[in-house]
Design a protein around this motif. Structure first.
Motif, PDB file in Angstrom:
ATOM      1  N   GLU A   1       0.851  -1.194   0.000  1.00 55.86           N
ATOM      2  CA  GLU A   1       0.000   0.000   0.000  1.00 55.86           C
ATOM      3  C   GLU A   1       0.889   1.246   0.000  1.00 55.86           C
ATOM      4  O   GLU A   1       1.997   1.227   0.542  1.00 55.86           O
ATOM      5  CB  GLU A   1      -0.870   0.007   1.254  1.00 55.86           C
ATOM      6  CG  GLU A   1      -1.938  -1.072   1.261  1.00 55.86           C
ATOM      7  CD  GLU A   1      -3.077  -0.747   0.312  1.00 55.86           C
ATOM      8  OE1 GLU A   1      -3.369   0.447   0.136  1.00 55.86           O
ATOM      9  OE2 GLU A   1      -3.667  -1.688  -0.264  1.00 55.86           O
ATOM     10  N   PHE A   2       0.429   2.307  -0.602  1.00 60.05           N
ATOM     11  CA  PHE A   2       1.188   3.559  -0.562  1.00 60.05           C
ATOM     12  C   PHE A   2       0.206   4.716  -0.381  1.00 60.05           C
ATOM     13  O   PHE A   2      -0.979   4.605  -0.727  1.00 60.05           O
ATOM     14  CB  PHE A   2       2.039   3.736  -1.816  1.00 60.05           C
ATOM     15  CG  PHE A   2       1.256   3.647  -3.102  1.00 60.05           C
ATOM     16  CD1 PHE A   2       0.640   4.764  -3.642  1.00 60.05           C
ATOM     17  CD2 PHE A   2       1.148   2.424  -3.774  1.00 60.05           C
ATOM     18  CE1 PHE A   2      -0.075   4.680  -4.821  1.00 60.05           C
ATOM     19  CE2 PHE A   2       0.425   2.330  -4.951  1.00 60.05           C
ATOM     20  CZ  PHE A   2      -0.193   3.465  -5.481  1.00 60.05           C
ATOM     21  N   PRO A   3       0.685   5.823   0.199  1.00 58.69           N
ATOM     22  CA  PRO A   3      -0.225   6.957   0.439  1.00 58.69           C
ATOM     23  C   PRO A   3      -0.720   7.560  -0.875  1.00 58.69           C
ATOM     24  O   PRO A   3       0.055   7.718  -1.815  1.00 58.69           O
ATOM     25  CB  PRO A   3       0.644   7.961   1.208  1.00 58.69           C
ATOM     26  CG  PRO A   3       2.041   7.541   0.982  1.00 58.69           C
ATOM     27  CD  PRO A   3       2.048   6.073   0.678  1.00 58.69           C
ATOM     28  N   ILE A   4      -2.009   7.833  -0.950  1.00 57.38           N
ATOM     29  CA  ILE A   4      -2.597   8.406  -2.160  1.00 57.38           C
ATOM     30  C   ILE A   4      -3.005   9.842  -1.870  1.00 57.38           C
ATOM     31  O   ILE A   4      -3.692  10.102  -0.867  1.00 57.38           O
ATOM     32  CB  ILE A   4      -3.845   7.600  -2.602  1.00 57.38           C
ATOM     33  CG1 ILE A   4      -3.451   6.148  -2.864  1.00 57.38           C
ATOM     34  CG2 ILE A   4      -4.496   8.208  -3.846  1.00 57.38           C
ATOM     35  CD1 ILE A   4      -4.636   5.223  -3.062  1.00 57.38           C
ATOM     36  N   ARG A   5      -2.600  10.757  -2.748  1.00 57.33           N
ATOM     37  CA  ARG A   5      -2.983  12.155  -2.510  1.00 57.33           C
ATOM     38  C   ARG A   5      -4.410  12.372  -3.010  1.00 57.33           C
ATOM     39  O   ARG A   5      -4.844  11.728  -3.966  1.00 57.33           O
ATOM     40  CB  ARG A   5      -1.998  13.117  -3.195  1.00 57.33           C
ATOM     41  CG  ARG A   5      -2.156  13.212  -4.686  1.00 57.33           C
ATOM     42  CD  ARG A   5      -1.145  14.162  -5.293  1.00 57.33           C
ATOM     43  NE  ARG A   5      -1.115  13.987  -6.739  1.00 57.33           N
ATOM     44  CZ  ARG A   5      -1.796  14.763  -7.567  1.00 57.33           C
ATOM     45  NH1 ARG A   5      -2.524  15.751  -7.114  1.00 57.33           N
ATOM     46  NH2 ARG A   5      -1.729  14.541  -8.869  1.00 57.33           N
ATOM     47  N   GLN A   6      -5.098  13.288  -2.345  1.00 61.53           N
ATOM     48  CA  GLN A   6      -6.472  13.613  -2.741  1.00 61.53           C
ATOM     49  C   GLN A   6      -6.447  14.301  -4.101  1.00 61.53           C
ATOM     50  O   GLN A   6      -5.693  15.258  -4.308  1.00 61.53           O
ATOM     51  CB  GLN A   6      -7.059  14.558  -1.686  1.00 61.53           C
ATOM     52  CG  GLN A   6      -8.535  14.830  -1.840  1.00 61.53           C
ATOM     53  CD  GLN A   6      -9.388  13.630  -1.414  1.00 61.53           C
ATOM     54  OE1 GLN A   6      -8.992  12.885  -0.525  1.00 61.53           O
ATOM     55  NE2 GLN A   6     -10.512  13.460  -2.056  1.00 61.53           N
ATOM     56  N   LEU A   7      -7.237  13.795  -5.065  1.00 60.73           N
ATOM     57  CA  LEU A   7      -7.255  14.416  -6.386  1.00 60.73           C
ATOM     58  C   LEU A   7      -7.896  15.806  -6.314  1.00 60.73           C
ATOM     59  O   LEU A   7      -8.985  15.947  -5.760  1.00 60.73           O
ATOM     60  CB  LEU A   7      -8.046  13.552  -7.369  1.00 60.73           C
ATOM     61  CG  LEU A   7      -7.295  12.382  -8.001  1.00 60.73           C
ATOM     62  CD1 LEU A   7      -8.228  11.627  -8.949  1.00 60.73           C
ATOM     63  CD2 LEU A   7      -6.058  12.836  -8.747  1.00 60.73           C
ATOM     64  N   PRO A   8      -7.224  16.823  -6.849  1.00 61.86           N
ATOM     65  CA  PRO A   8      -7.833  18.157  -6.802  1.00 61.86           C
ATOM     66  C   PRO A   8      -9.022  18.231  -7.756  1.00 61.86           C
ATOM     67  O   PRO A   8      -9.004  17.623  -8.820  1.00 61.86           O
ATOM     68  CB  PRO A   8      -6.695  19.076  -7.270  1.00 61.86           C
ATOM     69  CG  PRO A   8      -5.766  18.203  -8.051  1.00 61.86           C
ATOM     70  CD  PRO A   8      -5.921  16.814  -7.526  1.00 61.86           C
ATOM     71  N   ARG A   9     -10.069  18.937  -7.342  1.00 59.57           N
ATOM     72  CA  ARG A   9     -11.257  19.083  -8.196  1.00 59.57           C
ATOM     73  C   ARG A   9     -10.971  20.187  -9.214  1.00 59.57           C
ATOM     74  O   ARG A   9     -10.505  21.271  -8.856  1.00 59.57           O
ATOM     75  CB  ARG A   9     -12.448  19.450  -7.328  1.00 59.57           C
ATOM     76  CG  ARG A   9     -13.755  19.437  -8.079  1.00 59.57           C
ATOM     77  CD  ARG A   9     -14.917  19.736  -7.116  1.00 59.57           C
ATOM     78  NE  ARG A   9     -16.125  20.021  -7.868  1.00 59.57           N
ATOM     79  CZ  ARG A   9     -16.895  19.100  -8.416  1.00 59.57           C
ATOM     80  NH1 ARG A   9     -16.575  17.827  -8.268  1.00 59.57           N
ATOM     81  NH2 ARG A   9     -17.962  19.432  -9.097  1.00 59.57           N
TER      82      ARG A   9
END
Lengths: 56, 225
Positions: A7-15
């Motif tokens: 698993e790896f950290p996922i950044r929040q996709l910008p809207r």
């Protein structure tokens, strides 16, 4: 290969949002002149003229 | 790390040079990808280390150069919000608008000499996205472009929105008059700007110390109507 499955950290996709939304009270400028009309025949002539130069 | 203002080292001019060169390549490529002109007028070139298609039609090339020549002083003064390439149908209504939104940070943090090459890499990503954007856009109306018909004179137009341009009818651009002597600009019509219920397709956003830019396409919902 094991590292790839971890698993790896996922950044929040910008809207997506436009920075400068369209505003009909602030119209932009455009060139007065209109772009040229280019017929298929003219394009074909241009292609024939320009093709030999590619090999120079 | 050195922090410089935009006035130092004439960075305004550097940004204007970089951007106007990029916009020229992008406009040619948009015309090619969206088949606004017959593909016979385009030749393959290498820009930003990737293949692009550039027109070799002298009159069209001059039109694009003249347009961007007028935009450049505005970019230099950080006075441009967006540059829009509008593709119009036979009734002169927009079917697609390629919107380049531009902001320039007031302060520059110069951390390395590779700043310009970094920007070039970011611009290359825009070019690559334009190259493949036809996969996410609907086809344009029949008879619209190559190879079936020649086009009406106003099927592309470029619009420039200035940061300080309030609605004032036919206000000329206040830049060196000689630049515009043979290439005047007019206020756009509402119909050039307004598109009913457009579909927004984001293509690319970049953030660098030199400039920030975002490209998206506004596409008319029903192109054939």
């Amino acid at each position: 290969a094991e590292a790839a499955l971890k698993e790896f950290p996922i950044r929040q996709l910008p809207r997506f949002a436009p920075w400068f939304p369209n505003d009909l009270y602030r119209l932009p400028f455009k060139p007065k002149k209109q772009p040229p009309v280019i017929s298929c025949e003219e394009a074909e002539e241009l292609k024939q003229l320009s093709t030999p130069s590619e090999y120079v | 790390m050195t922090t410089l203002t935009r006035q130092d080292l004439n960075f305004g001019q550097v940004v204007a040079d970089v951007l106007s060169e990029f916009l020229e390549v992008a406009v040619h490529l948009i015309l090619y990808v969206r088949e606004v002109y017959p593909i016979g007028i385009f030749q393959k070139r290498k820009k930003y280390n990737v293949p692009v298609q550039m027109s070799c039609h002298p009159e069209l090339n001059q039109y694009i150069q003249d347009t961007l020549h007028c935009v450049k002083p505005l970019l230099e003064k950080n006075d441009v919000e967006k540059v829009v390439v509008v593709i119009l149908d036979k009734e002169h209504h927009p079917v697609e608008r390629f919107v380049f939104e531009i902001t320039q940070p007031p302060l520059l943090s110069i951390s390395s000499e590779s700043l310009l090459s970094h920007v070039e890499q970011l611009l290359r990503a825009f070019i690559l996205k334009i190259s493949v954007c036809d996969a996410v856009l609907d086809n344009n109306p029949p008879g619209f472009g190559f190879p079936f018909s020649s086009l009406s004179p106003s099927e592309i137009s470029q619009l420039v929105l200035r940061k300080s341009s309030p609605y004032r009818a036919c206000q000329p651009l206040e830049i060196k008059p000689f630049v515009f002597q043979d290439f005047p600009w007019i206020l756009a019509d509402e119909q050039d700007v307004h598109m009913h219920d457009p579909r927004l397709i984001p293509l690319k956003t970049m953030t660098s110390d030199l400039l920030k830019m975002q490209l998206y396409v506004e596409e008319r919902a029903h192109k054939g109507t």
